[in-house]
Design a protein around this motif. Structure first.
Motif: not given
Length: 188
Positions: A136-162
């Motif tokens: 139960m503690l393993l599952a609660l810790i894992g669920a808390s970690l998953a809830f708090a996780w957020s994806p990293r922002p996508v790095p800016a790419t090189a500007p295109t021709d446009e």
């Protein structure tokens, strides 16, 4: 007599420094290709792992497996009667599925982590005190970690021709409508 400074055919001169794999590469082998191949799977694994709540999902899965294993422990004290015995197997199984879904559907991590938290708490009643508290503690810790996780922002790419082309701007000064109208009618 041969010149000792001349390299024999088919060998690569050793570089200065301690001997290691890079200094003892036989002639004819591409060192760049051999160094990149082992790193590629590891880099792909890291990239995949960082795009999802990996550690949270892993803890939820480990907690669910521990709870399922604790249900099979042959202790004479544990009783599995009726619907509570069935719920003791269904709830950890659904908890295991929510951990797997956290891995493979990270866009729905909030939903699956909340489900995992609720299911982990219900195992206290249905599954031998939540797999003897450890699962139960393993599952609660894992669920808390998953809830708090957020994806990293996508790095800016090189500007295109446009993006590199400057926008054409109108450089003329806007005249009031009555002035522009008079200028247009004056020539007719």
């Amino acid at each position: 007599m041969t010149d000792p400074s001349a390299d024999p055919v088919g060998s690569v001169p050793a570089q200065a420094g301690p001997p290691d794999r890079e200094n003892t590469v036989p002639a004819g082998h591409a060192t760049v290709a051999t160094h990149r191949r082992p790193r590629e799977p590891r880099h792909r694994w890291r990239r995949w792992r960082r795009t999802r709540p990996f550690w949270g999902a892993l803890f939820v899965i480990l907690g669910a497996v521990e709870i399922l294993v604790s249900m099979k422990v042959p202790l004479p004290i544990i009783l599995h009667i009726g619907l509570q015995g069935l719920a003791g197997f269904i709830i950890p199984f659904v908890l295991l599925l929510s951990g797997i879904f956290l891995l493979f559907q990270p866009q729905h991590r909030m939903f699956y982590s909340i489900i995992a938290m609720v299911l982990a708490l219900t195992t206290w009643i249905t599954s031998n005190l939540g797999g003897f508290i450890i699962g139960m503690l393993l599952a609660l810790i894992g669920a808390s970690l998953a809830f708090a996780w957020s994806p990293r922002p996508v790095p800016a790419t090189a500007p295109t021709d446009e993006a590199k082309t400057p926008e054409l701007t109108d450089t003329r000064v806007d005249e009031p409508e009555h002035t522009a109208h008079r200028a247009g009618t004056a020539g007719t």
